[in-house]
Structure formats: C-alpha cells, structure tokens
Design a protein around this motif. Structure first.
Motif, PDB file in Angstrom:
ATOM      1  N   SER A 269      -2.841  20.458   1.086  1.00  0.00           N
ATOM      2  CA  SER A 269      -4.037  21.278   1.081  1.00  0.00           C
ATOM      3  C   SER A 269      -4.908  20.957  -0.124  1.00  0.00           C
ATOM      4  CB  SER A 269      -3.650  22.748   1.067  1.00  0.00           C
ATOM      5  OG  SER A 269      -4.752  23.531   0.720  1.00  0.00           O
ATOM      6  N   PHE A 270      -4.267  20.743  -1.268  1.00  0.00           N
ATOM      7  CA  PHE A 270      -4.997  20.530  -2.509  1.00  0.00           C
ATOM      8  C   PHE A 270      -5.770  19.205  -2.475  1.00  0.00           C
ATOM      9  CE2 PHE A 270      -5.299  19.791  -7.129  1.00  0.00           C
ATOM     10  CZ  PHE A 270      -5.819  21.011  -7.500  1.00  0.00           C
ATOM     11  N   ASP A 271      -5.232  18.210  -1.773  1.00  0.00           N
ATOM     12  CA  ASP A 271      -5.859  16.885  -1.716  1.00  0.00           C
ATOM     13  C   ASP A 271      -6.765  16.703  -0.524  1.00  0.00           C
ATOM     14  OD1 ASP A 271      -4.737  15.948  -3.929  1.00  0.00           O
ATOM     15  OD2 ASP A 271      -3.243  14.673  -2.979  1.00  0.00           O
ATOM     16  N   GLU A 272      -6.674  17.621   0.437  1.00  0.00           N
ATOM     17  CA  GLU A 272      -7.312  17.392   1.727  1.00  0.00           C
ATOM     18  C   GLU A 272      -8.822  17.438   1.564  1.00  0.00           C
ATOM     19  OE1 GLU A 272      -8.483  16.924   5.380  1.00  0.00           O
ATOM     20  OE2 GLU A 272      -9.110  18.678   4.277  1.00  0.00           O
ATOM     21  N   VAL A 273      -9.504  16.488   2.204  1.00  0.00           N
ATOM     22  CA  VAL A 273     -10.967  16.529   2.082  1.00  0.00           C
ATOM     23  C   VAL A 273     -11.673  16.421   3.424  1.00  0.00           C
ATOM     24  CG1 VAL A 273     -11.027  14.097   1.481  1.00  0.00           C
ATOM     25  CG2 VAL A 273     -12.949  15.506   0.923  1.00  0.00           C
ATOM     26  N   VAL A 274     -11.080  15.713   4.387  1.00  0.00           N
ATOM     27  CA  VAL A 274     -11.805  15.468   5.641  1.00  0.00           C
ATOM     28  C   VAL A 274     -12.097  16.786   6.357  1.00  0.00           C
ATOM     29  CG1 VAL A 274     -11.820  14.178   7.778  1.00  0.00           C
ATOM     30  CG2 VAL A 274     -10.601  13.278   5.843  1.00  0.00           C
TER      31      VAL A 274
ATOM     32  N   SER B 407      -3.508  11.999  -5.699  1.00  0.00           N
ATOM     33  CA  SER B 407      -4.572  12.337  -4.759  1.00  0.00           C
ATOM     34  C   SER B 407      -5.247  11.077  -4.222  1.00  0.00           C
ATOM     35  CB  SER B 407      -5.596  13.213  -5.471  1.00  0.00           C
ATOM     36  OG  SER B 407      -6.744  13.317  -4.685  1.00  0.00           O
ATOM     37  N   LEU B 408      -5.498  11.109  -2.918  1.00  0.00           N
ATOM     38  CA  LEU B 408      -6.181  10.002  -2.252  1.00  0.00           C
ATOM     39  C   LEU B 408      -7.515   9.717  -2.911  1.00  0.00           C
ATOM     40  CD1 LEU B 408      -6.756   8.208   0.233  1.00  0.00           C
ATOM     41  CD2 LEU B 408      -7.569  10.242   1.350  1.00  0.00           C
ATOM     42  N   THR B 412      -8.935   6.314  -4.500  1.00  0.00           N
ATOM     43  CA  THR B 412     -10.173   5.710  -4.020  1.00  0.00           C
ATOM     44  C   THR B 412     -11.198   5.600  -5.135  1.00  0.00           C
ATOM     45  OG1 THR B 412      -9.718   6.729  -1.898  1.00  0.00           O
ATOM     46  CG2 THR B 412     -11.899   5.834  -2.210  1.00  0.00           C
ATOM     47  N   SER B 413     -11.282   6.642  -5.978  1.00  0.00           N
ATOM     48  CA  SER B 413     -12.287   6.537  -7.043  1.00  0.00           C
ATOM     49  C   SER B 413     -11.872   5.465  -8.039  1.00  0.00           C
ATOM     50  CB  SER B 413     -12.535   7.880  -7.729  1.00  0.00           C
ATOM     51  OG  SER B 413     -11.342   8.528  -8.008  1.00  0.00           O
ATOM     52  N   ALA B 414     -10.559   5.316  -8.272  1.00  0.00           N
ATOM     53  CA  ALA B 414     -10.118   4.247  -9.156  1.00  0.00           C
ATOM     54  C   ALA B 414     -10.585   2.897  -8.625  1.00  0.00           C
ATOM     55  CB  ALA B 414      -8.601   4.270  -9.278  1.00  0.00           C
ATOM     56  N   THR B 450     -12.460  -2.426   1.518  1.00  0.00           N
ATOM     57  CA  THR B 450     -11.658  -1.515   2.332  1.00  0.00           C
ATOM     58  C   THR B 450     -10.218  -1.989   2.401  1.00  0.00           C
ATOM     59  OG1 THR B 450     -13.623  -1.139   3.637  1.00  0.00           O
ATOM     60  CG2 THR B 450     -11.566  -0.371   4.562  1.00  0.00           C
ATOM     61  N   ILE B 451     -10.022  -3.294   2.617  1.00  0.00           N
ATOM     62  CA  ILE B 451      -8.653  -3.793   2.790  1.00  0.00           C
ATOM     63  C   ILE B 451      -7.863  -3.642   1.494  1.00  0.00           C
ATOM     64  CG2 ILE B 451      -7.275  -5.859   3.234  1.00  0.00           C
ATOM     65  CD1 ILE B 451      -9.229  -6.621   5.366  1.00  0.00           C
ATOM     66  N   ILE B 452      -8.466  -3.982   0.361  1.00  0.00           N
ATOM     67  CA  ILE B 452      -7.737  -3.859  -0.913  1.00  0.00           C
ATOM     68  C   ILE B 452      -7.357  -2.406  -1.155  1.00  0.00           C
ATOM     69  CG2 ILE B 452      -7.893  -4.072  -3.424  1.00  0.00           C
ATOM     70  CD1 ILE B 452      -9.670  -6.457  -3.073  1.00  0.00           C
ATOM     71  N   ALA B 453      -8.330  -1.512  -1.068  1.00  0.00           N
ATOM     72  CA  ALA B 453      -8.053  -0.118  -1.411  1.00  0.00           C
ATOM     73  C   ALA B 453      -7.054   0.496  -0.434  1.00  0.00           C
ATOM     74  CB  ALA B 453      -9.357   0.672  -1.413  1.00  0.00           C
ATOM     75  N   MET B 454      -7.206   0.191   0.856  1.00  0.00           N
ATOM     76  CA  MET B 454      -6.306   0.836   1.819  1.00  0.00           C
ATOM     77  C   MET B 454      -4.902   0.262   1.758  1.00  0.00           C
ATOM     78  SD  MET B 454      -8.608   2.000   4.984  1.00  0.00           S
ATOM     79  CE  MET B 454      -7.151   2.321   5.893  1.00  0.00           C
ATOM     80  N   THR B 455      -4.790  -1.032   1.430  1.00  0.00           N
ATOM     81  CA  THR B 455      -3.453  -1.596   1.248  1.00  0.00           C
ATOM     82  C   THR B 455      -2.741  -0.858   0.122  1.00  0.00           C
ATOM     83  OG1 THR B 455      -4.265  -3.729   1.962  1.00  0.00           O
ATOM     84  CG2 THR B 455      -2.169  -3.697   0.815  1.00  0.00           C
ATOM     85  N   HIS B 456      -3.478  -0.648  -0.948  1.00  0.00           N
ATOM     86  CA  HIS B 456      -2.875   0.067  -2.082  1.00  0.00           C
ATOM     87  C   HIS B 456      -2.467   1.481  -1.679  1.00  0.00           C
ATOM     88  CE1 HIS B 456      -3.291   2.596  -5.785  1.00  0.00           C
ATOM     89  NE2 HIS B 456      -2.372   1.719  -6.162  1.00  0.00           N
ATOM     90  N   ILE B 457      -3.344   2.148  -0.922  1.00  0.00           N
ATOM     91  CA  ILE B 457      -3.076   3.543  -0.590  1.00  0.00           C
ATOM     92  C   ILE B 457      -1.903   3.662   0.387  1.00  0.00           C
ATOM     93  CG2 ILE B 457      -4.066   5.496   0.664  1.00  0.00           C
ATOM     94  CD1 ILE B 457      -6.734   4.673  -0.740  1.00  0.00           C
ATOM     95  N   LEU B 458      -1.782   2.711   1.315  1.00  0.00           N
ATOM     96  CA  LEU B 458      -0.758   2.847   2.350  1.00  0.00           C
ATOM     97  C   LEU B 458       0.547   2.126   2.017  1.00  0.00           C
ATOM     98  CD1 LEU B 458      -3.056   2.561   5.465  1.00  0.00           C
ATOM     99  CD2 LEU B 458      -2.055   4.606   4.490  1.00  0.00           C
TER     100      LEU B 458
END
Lengths: 337, 580
Positions: A269-274, B407-408, B412-414, B450-458
């Motif tokens: 919940s804290f991270d959710e944004v969409v 946090s996602l 992403t901001s990083a 997109t590919i770099i950031a999403m690879t890192h996130i996933l």
C-alpha cells in the motif's frame, strides 16, 4: 561449484573460478549501485543530479541538508509529539513494571517514535511532501489492518483439510497479485466511480487492501503448513473453546507469519502508485503519487531526499522481516512435528 | 455391548449410522472452513473482481446510441444504406435530438461516435445549437390558424388524462405554498442579520422549507389513451417534451409552450391520419387544424436537417450511427486490434492509425528482452548463492532483497537520475574516455532506458525462484558426473542445468507476467518509443476518455496474463510462490 579452489586446479579452472566471481560481483553492483548512488546525491548542495567536482573532492561545502529541509518542511509539532510519546511510553513501562514485573523498555522507544511521527504530521496545510506522507501513513495502516484480519481468517480456513473448491478460491484470492496493476486500476476507476467510491479515502483503502491480500494469504498459509494441528486439538481437549484456542495457542505460533504478511501488505500500500493515480482525488495523494508526478513533470532534487528516506524505511522493513523469519524457523524447529 | 454382535451398519455413540455421522462431521468441517474464508472472498469479489468484470462489460457496452437516439435507432432498422434515410427517420431524429440537447447528452454521444468517424463530434455540437429551429414554420402556421395552439393549457388538455391534470394542479398549489414559505424564511435570514439567535432559527426554517420543496415531487407526466390513439407521433413528442421539462428544468408542462418539433409532429400526424372521429378534449380545434394542414407549407424533416447542418445529408455519418446502434458492440475490440467496423463489414484501419498491434508486439518483445536479461543476470547469482555456505549466501541475499523491498519509485527515480545525458553514468563514461563529451549516449526516454530500468527492477523476481530451486539440487550429482569422467562443462550442461530448468521456467513466467503489464517505469523512463500497451490504456482512461477502448485493450492484456498465470499454475503451482 566448490567454495574453495583445490590446490591442484589448472590455470583454466582458476581463471573460471575468479572470472565467475567477478561477473557475479558486477551483477551485484548493478543490483545495488543505483540505490546506493542516490544517497550521497541527495546531500548535494546544488540542484544537480550528478556529483559536482566539490562532492568528488569531499569538500564539506558541497554537501548540504537543504533537500531534506525541503522534504520535511517546518510545519507540524515534532518536538511536542516526541515528548508526549516519551511520556506515554515511560508511563506504560512503569505501569507494566509495577503490575506485571516486566523489565521491557520497548514501549518507550515505540511510543517516542510514534509520537514524533504523529506530531510532525499534525496540523499540515498543503505541505508539498509532508501532506502526501501523512496521507500515505493514513491509508496504509487501515488497508493493512483490513487485509491482515480478513486474510489471516481465510488462510486458517484454507489450511484445513477439507475445503471445497480450494483451487478456485485460491486463484481468486491470489488474483490481485497477478492481474497487472493498470488493469486493476482501470477496473477500480470505472467501478468505483459508478458506486461513488472514486476519489474517497475509503475507495483508496479498499483498493489497497485488495492488493495486499495475496501477500497475507501466501505468508500466513506458508506459516500454517508447519503448524501442528494436534496443538489445537490438545487445547480443545483441555476445555478451551475455539476462540480461546485461536488467541492463546494458534495466534502466538503463527504471529511471525501474520506480521510479515502485514508488512508486505503495508509496503504494497505504501509503495502503490498506479491505483492511487486513478482512484484518488486531491485529498488522498500519497507519497509515491507525489514522487511520480514530480518525476513526470519537473524533477526536483527533493525527490532524491524522499527516495533516501524511503530506502531507510525499506531497510528497517527488510530487517524486521528477516528477524521474524529467523524467529519463526527457530520456533518451528522446537515445535514437535 | 450387544452392539458388537448385531449385524447391520456400524453405529456411532449416539446411535446414528457411523457413515452418516462421519459425513455430518465432514460437512460441519467444510462449512467451518468456508465460513472462515467467506468474509475475505466477499471482500475480494466486491473490491476487486467486480471492478474487473465491470471493465470487461465496458469493453463491449454501447448503450449510449440507443439510449440517446431511441426513435432514430428503431427507424434505421429497415434503412437501405445506399440512400439517405426516409423523412420518418429524420423526424424521429428531430424528436430524439431536441430531447438529447435539452438533457445535454448530445455532445457525449458526439464524442463517442467521433472515435469511429471523425467529424461527428462537431456535427453534433453544431446541430445542438440550431435543432430547436426545426419545425418553427409549422408552429407559426398553427398559431396563425388559431392562437389557442400557443397556450400551454391547450396542449395539456389535449394530451394529458384528467387525473394527471388534477394531480399536477394539486402539486402546483402545494409547491406554491412551500416556495412562499422558503422565500419568507430567506428574507427573515437577511433581516435577522445581527440578532444571531433569530438568524439561526430563520436559517433552520429555510432549510426545512428547502427540504420540503425538494420532497414535494411532481407527478410524472402521462399521456391520455385518446391522445396516444389519435396522434401517435405528436403524443410521443409531447411526452418527451413534458418529461424533459419536469426532470431537467424542474418546471411544469402546464406553463411551457412545446418545442417546435412537437408542432412538426402534429403537422405530420394531421397530414397522414384522419382525426374526424375524435371527440375528446379540444376536438374542435383539432378538426379545424386537420382541415387546414393541407395548405401548410414548410420544409420536410430531411430538408430541415439539411438546413441545420449538411453533415446530416452525408451517408457516412448515418452509416456510423446505424453501425453502432446495437447496445453491444465489438467495435472497441476491433479498434484494439487495428480494425474498424464500416458499413461494408470489418476492415483494417487506415495505415497511419494502426498502432495497437505495433504496441502489443513491442510490449511482448520488450518483455521477452527483459526476461532474457533477467535470466542471464539472475542465473549466475542464484548459482553462486546456492553454492556458497549459508552464512555468506544469507549475507549476499540481502543485496538481492534490498532492491526487492525498495520502493519502485525510488528505483525508477534512481535510474532516471543516473541515465540522464548529464547523469552519473554518462559522466563516468566521458571521464573514462569511452564516449566523447559531445556524443553522450541517449540512455533514457527510449527502449534502452526501459529495458535497463525494468531488468533491474524485476531481477529479484528471477533470482528468488531460481535460488529456491537450485538450493534443492544435491551437489553430489555433479560430483558423480565428474567422477565418471565428465568435464566441468558437460557436468553442468547434462546434469546441473536440466535440474535447474523448473526454476528458470518459474522465474521467466513471473518476470514476463510482471513486465507485460508494467506502467510506472515505462511511463517515466520510456519516452515515446519505450512505452508499453499499459501506457496507452492509461492514456485512454485519463486523457482521451475513450473508456471503451481502454477496457478492450485491458481485456486483451488480461487474457494474455491469465493464460500465462494458468501456465504458471500448471508448471509451478500457485501455492509454491515464495516471498523473500
């Protein structure tokens, strides 16, 4: 792969052994570097998003807390809150000591922190970052409470031996985690506007509770797998009613799972944004919403300060979950199976 | 203990057959389990499944045309699409359109149909401004014939049944009293400006008066049977007028002159039908008018619409209205796959408007690229972690879990900060000398970003399932293979790798499912070329307001994801999802 290189290793094996470690090191660097880099950047004295020459030379002038000052603002009553929290904490500790003889000083710390947060977030009026922070901290606990209470009950039901339609029920309960967020958000936007929940506090809370439920279900059912059902039978045998059995026997044993499920729900919940983007109105804009808007429109370095604070929060969360997991494993190791 | 010797079914302690007793106990157990699950299930059904179902419904729903233009839609049912519709249809359009305009629905319908044929939106908007002129020449001629046609009372007497007229009169009387009370109370508030006690009391009186005024409901207009029989079109048009006046303007039809379209309907009824047998209220007036209409002059409905806007003489616009007059449509789904519904059947969209197939393809290809990157980066890490002593591996696992918990938006901001042209990575590359200062790499706002950031996130979502599978592979197998003469590579390829495949499958499906529906990261670092289908969905919800198309795109994406979820459940089992 063996953990140590045998003395008879050939040159090729040595090369591979060290090469592999270097590759893994680079990947770990890739994982962790982006998060670590923004921490020093957030202390930048300038409005830049890169290391200034001064920062590289470790010049103290080049570092400052100005972005943190912008993030926290000067509204609210942090000191009053802190003192009030300390007072309540000390009173409770003394009372506990007096009545129960407990030497636990934990309440002082907990209440001091709570008092600080509540005091800081009281009496805000349109603060750029603290108002979203307050909204986040209002929405997430209520959503967590909802998903934990419903989720734990359901997980206990699901872990019984004869559950009709178990597969279907499980699939439905896990679905909020599987359905892409944009689809959940779209559906909730359409449906909640029909029934008048769109743009209300309750709407965001319901949406977030639904999104947090799969995590609670998964963690609590996982804990219940190791739960020895003969304990509840023994309790019943000794004359406890089901409610007493639940609160005195089952709950303490599955508590680590429940808490870590709750933490997952909280962080969701804290991270959710969409969903927040679509379902909230001006009154419920959360911290991630504010970051998203900031990133999309005019990126300001305050975002880095916000991000650093959030990294700190996630480190605390991670530590708590890790401790709980270890405690749960220890408990399970002791319980007769 | 005589039971033991007795033949027949085994009995439980209370004397019921054991089988039934057991079945009852089992049923009670099942009920208890279901009772525990029920609250959550209901919650999820209301808060989550209902919205999804609503979205599925919206992707085919299309009631707006038949709700806004009901008479026109009926009239178009036997229309020959090679020629303009008949005057009857144009008249029906006039009756529908004037009501839609008064209820401010015509622009909404215009924007809806504009998704299908550009230009309809402005046609509807412009027509809304002059539709009330249709039929005005007939109004003038009726009034000239007999001024009684201009008084609302004539119309009410002609159209409404006696009991409605009485009820409406009674309502008007009560309404006047209440409205008067409200006016007096309001005045009292204004006068009791300073005396706060008096003001409060007066304000309360205002509130009460307002409340009773609202409560006082006008009797909904009804047609008399006689009027319906003798003047079908006029009575229909008049009812539409009377109810709109009541509901939208909160006025009474007894005080309003009907719209011009009602006079048009009267003209059409009188020229087509014989009213000589009528002997209800206002019979003389009606018979007089019946005799006179032959001499009336004016535009036919089609000509009148041509005057309003010549778009109505365009066959394409009519074809669009006809094509979307069904309450359910496949139109949104067709648009979502770059097709369109035309009068000649299903056709491809014009070249420049074909974007959705491209977007779906791009989403899938980029998700595959991200999944592959995750496998390449995740496999060595999982391998290393599962083969190190548990103390070290737990320590290293934190490096994987920290990004997982962060946090996602932080991540992403990083990336947004690091990948900028003036960002840290480009600075570093310039400093090392790999890239000239003038030609800094474009790493953001494109597919690379997109590919770099999403690879890192996933990546953690790949490492964790892989790790949990690899931990269960006994190291003795590889050692056995080596002792039998296999080289390191062969032992890995023939023994270790096949055992780790389930982990790869689980991780791939998980990462693919997550990435295919990602919204935030592509939106922030994807620019124009690195966005996914979900960004288009968001665009249609919040910017273009084409909710139906958004719902159709969402439905397609949902089906795709659910198919993958089903595969995941078959391969891994949803119960085996591990977190952290």
């Amino acid at each position: 792969m063996d953990t140590k290189l045998p003395p008879y290793a050939t040159f090729g094996q040595r090369l591979w052994f060290y090469g592999f470690r270097v590759i893994c090191g680079i990947i770990f660097f890739f994982l962790i570097a982006p998060i670590v880099t923004i921490i020093p950047l957030s202390f930048n004295a300038e409005d830049f998003f890169t290391f200034t020459p001064g920062m590289l030379a470790l010049d103290p002038e080049a570092y400052s807390l100005r972005h943190y000052r912008a993030f926290f603002g000067d509204a609210g009553y942090p000191l009053t809150g802190l003192l009030a929290g300390l007072g309540i904490g000390i009173a409770i500790t003394v009372a506990l000591r007096f009545f129960k003889g407990s030497k636990n000083y934990f309440p002082i710390v907990i209440f001091a922190i709570l008092g600080l947060i509540v005091g800081k977030l009281t009496g805000l009026e349109g603060e750029e970052w603290m108002t979203p922070m307050r909204n986040s901290l209002r929405i997430a606990p209520v959503a967590t409470l909802l998903s934990v209470s419903f989720g734990t009950l359901a997980a206990i039901g699901l872990s019984q031996s004869h559950v009709p339609f178990k597969g279907v029920i499980m699939a439905v309960l896990i679905s909020p985690m599987i359905v892409p967020l944009i689809i959940s958000a779209a559906g909730m936007y359409f449906f909640y506007s029909r029934i008048g929940l769109q743009g209300t506090f309750m709407g965001v809370v319901l949406a977030h509770a639904a999104l947090g439920i799969p995590f609670v279900i998964i963690t609590v059912t996982a804990t219940l797998v190791g739960f020895d059902q003969s304990l509840t039978r023994a309790a019943a045998n000794l004359g406890a009613n089901p409610v007493t059995t639940f609160f005195r026997i089952q709950m303490p044993l599955i508590l680590p799972g429940v808490i870590s499920g709750g933490l997952f729900a909280f962080i969701t919940s804290f991270d959710e944004v969409v969903v927040v983007i679509f379902v909230c109105s001006a009154g419920q804009q959360t911290l991630p919403w504010q970051m998203f808007t900031g990133l999309r429109e005019q990126i300001s370095p305050t975002i880095l300060a916000a991000a650093t604070v959030l990294v700190g929060i996630s480190i605390v969360m991670l530590a708590v979950v890790e401790l709980l997991r270890q405690r749960s494993e220890r408990l399970r190791g002791l319980s007769p199976t | 203990m005589s039971d033991a010797t007795q033949s027949g079914p085994v009995l439980a302690a209370d004397g019921t057959p054991l089988k039934r007793s057991l079945a009852r106990a089992l049923r009670a157990q099942k009920m208890r389990a279901l009772m525990l699950i029920a609250p959550l299930l209901i919650f999820i059904l209301v808060a989550f499944i209902a919205p999804i179902v609503d979205m599925l419904f919206r992707s085919v729903e299309n009631q707006i045309v038949s709700e806004t233009l009901p008479r026109t839609v009926v009239g178009l049912q036997d229309w020959d699409p090679t020629d303009l519709p008949s005057d009857d249809v144009f008249a029906a359009l006039a009756y529908d359109f004037i009501e839609a305009t008064e209820r401010r629905r015509h622009t909404r319908l215009g924007s809806r149909l504009n998704y299908e044929t550009t230009g309809i939106s402005s046609l509807f908007r412009q027509s809304g401004r002059s539709v009330d002129e249709i039929g005005e020449e007939y109004t003038a001629q009726f009034v000239e014939l007999n001024a009684a046609w201009e008084t609302p009372a004539t119309w009410v007497a002609l159209m409404a049944p006696a009991d409605w007229i009485t009820a409406e009169a009674a309502w008007a009387e009560r309404f006047a009293v209440v409205a008067d009370a409200a006016r007096i109370a309001t005045q009292a508030v204004a006068e009791a400006d300073e005396a706060s006690v008096g003001q409060a009391a007066a304000a309360a009186a205002v509130a009460r008066a307002e409340a009773s005024r609202v409560e006082l409901e006008q009797p909904v207009f009804r047609l008399s049977v006689a009027a319906q029989e003798v003047l079908p079109e006029t009575s229909d048009a008049y009812r539409s007028f009377a109810r709109t006046i009541q509901q939208v303007d909160e006025e009474t039809p007894t005080a309003e002159v009907p719209w011009n379209t009602v006079y048009l309907a009267l003209y059409r009824d009188l020229s087509a039908l014989d009213v000589s047998g009528y002997n209800g209220p206002m019979a003389d007036l009606l018979i007089e008018a019946d005799a006179a209409v032959e001499t009336f002059e004016g535009l036919t409905p089609r000509e009148a619409w041509g005057e309003v806007n010549d778009g109505w003489l365009d066959l394409d616009n009519w074809a669009t209205i006809e094509a979307f007059s069904d309450p359910f449509t496949a139109g949104y789904f067709l648009s979502a796959v770059d097709l369109q519904l035309t009068p000649d059947g299903i056709e491809a969209q014009p070249e420049e408007q074909r974007i959705y197939i491209l977007l779906f393809k791009r989403t899938i290809i980029m998700s595959m690229a991200i999944t592959l990157m995750c496998v390449f980066l995740g496999y060595p890490i999982a391998y290393l972690l599962s083969n190190l002593p548990s103390r070290t591996s737990n320590l290293l696992l934190i490096l994987v879990l920290l990004p997982f918990w962060t946090s996602l938006l932080v991540r992403t901001s990083a990336w947004k900060v690091l990948l900028q042209q003036q960002g840290v990575i480009n600075d570093l590359l310039v400093w090392v000398g790999l890239v000239a200062d003038g030609s800094r790499l474009a790493l953001i706002n494109n597919q690379v970003g997109t590919i770099i950031a999403m690879t890192h996130i996933l990546l953690p979502f790949m490492i964790l399932p892989l790790f949990s599978v690899m931990k269960t592979i006994p190291p003795t197998y590889v050692r056995a293979a080596k002792s039998l003469g296999a080289t390191n590579f062969t032992a890995f390829r023939r023994v270790y790798f096949p055992q780790s495949v389930p982990g790869i499958g689980a991780g791939c499906i998980l990462v693919f499912i997550l990435s295919i529906g990602y919204y935030i990261t592509p939106e922030l670092v994807g620019g124009r070329t690195g966005t996914f289908i979900s960004n288009r969905i968001a665009y249609h919800i919040s910017s273009s307001l084409n909710w139906g198309l958004a719902a159709a795109l969402g439905t397609i994406l949902l089906v795709l994801v659910l198919a993958l979820y089903w595969a995941y459940d078959r391969i891994v089992g949803i119960d085996n999802v591990k977190l952290g």
